[in-house]
Design an enzyme around this catalytic site. Sequence first.
Site, PDB file in Angstrom:
ATOM      1  N   GLY A   1       8.944  -4.884  -0.761  1.00  0.00           N
ATOM      2  CA  GLY A   1       9.094  -5.618   0.534  1.00  0.00           C
ATOM      3  C   GLY A   1       8.410  -4.357   1.509  1.00  0.00           C
ATOM      4  O   GLY A   1       7.927  -3.105   1.425  1.00  0.00           O
ATOM      5  N   HIS A   2       9.075  -4.926   2.900  1.00  0.00           N
ATOM      6  CA  HIS A   2       8.458  -4.031   3.697  1.00  0.00           C
ATOM      7  C   HIS A   2      10.142  -3.333   4.137  1.00  0.00           C
ATOM      8  O   HIS A   2       9.997  -3.064   5.095  1.00  0.00           O
ATOM      9  CB  HIS A   2       7.937  -5.038   4.857  1.00  0.00           C
ATOM     10  CG  HIS A   2       6.551  -5.709   4.931  1.00  0.00           C
ATOM     11  ND1 HIS A   2       6.124  -6.362   5.486  1.00  0.00           N
ATOM     12  CD2 HIS A   2       6.039  -5.498   3.908  1.00  0.00           C
ATOM     13  CE1 HIS A   2       5.239  -6.581   4.773  1.00  0.00           C
ATOM     14  NE2 HIS A   2       4.834  -5.823   3.731  1.00  0.00           N
TER      15      HIS A   2
END
Length: 383
Positions: free
Chosen positions: A230-231
């Site tokens: 993810g970020h």
Amino acid sequence: MFSFVFVVNVEAQAAVFDVVRYGAVADGKTDNTKAFSEAWNQACQTRGSTMVLIPKGTYLLNPIIFEGPCKGRTGFSIQGTLKASTDKQYFGLGYWINFRYVNDLAIDGRGSLDGQGPSAWPYNSCSKASSCRVLPTSLKLDFITNSIVNGITLIDSKQVQINLFACQGLKISNVKIQAPADSPNTDGIHMGKSIDIEIFNSEISTGDDCISLSPGSRNINVHNVLCGPGHGISVGSLGKGPDEDDVEALAVRNSTFVGTENGVRVKTWATNYPSNVRNLTYDQIHMVNVRNPIIIDQKYCLTGNCKQGSSSSQVQIRDVKFRNIWGDSTSEVAVDLECSQSRPCQGIELNNIDLVYNKGPARSYCSNAGGVALGRQTPPSCL
């Protein structure tokens, strides 16, 4: 009593409304929207504690709104699998399952929400145009108060997995969120205009932010969360429009990031709209192969989404504490604090930072950032 109503008493003295008794069919093909809606309406309008029960099995469900206010504590127990429609006529609605205006709601169970995201991801154009189509959020909670979400699994949302808007006093725990790293805009938990939110003991794997805070997020407590891929956990994007509410009082503790693009991040658009971000604390954070472990980015911009000529964010960032953060960075700049020239960051604290670059010495970078460095500093602090 009508033949389609099924009410029993359980140990907790909650009246149970089984969707199967309202005509739901667990074959993964039959549209069960009507049965779910009838079960909810009956439970919501019954006084005392009630529970809508989704037994084991796979239930196809078109977009649906569960609306209050209800007459008592209302449970929504998911023991089976809910499967979203892949019909393109629903892609523009912005929601799949939407709870609205409910107090004392409990969404729980060992079941899952399968958003069937691969059917919609090819239609996502948000990285190219600001006027992109908003694809459905799997679980949308609007104006929900004093409630819990516990134990459920969310898989492959078409866009955001869980979205909170104008919620207060909400606890999200023991949830699993799963989507591929390349799935577009599949934020795990996104929130705005929400206060007193706690997220804990959960695992989030997604193609965008694991958790993201937009304007109006206050008193947010995140702990014991595993994020990756993810970020990362992001405050922002902020400053894109006028009259945005401030973001304040976020605490992220005892959490781990694995293989994420970012770790803990604050991002503001390179525009001229003012707002404030203040009182953020990140403590006891483990980074494992994270590209940007600690990052403040006040020049955030995506293709086609920024005003031409804008260069200095008007969002004021202050009192941000990075404490006891360790692990490894996949980029040389392990600590990147790129603040606004016109409104420099104030009160930044780097305390006991131990981040190493896996290909050589790590370094830190500061621009327009004011604050203090305490304890161990690897890489050497730029403050």
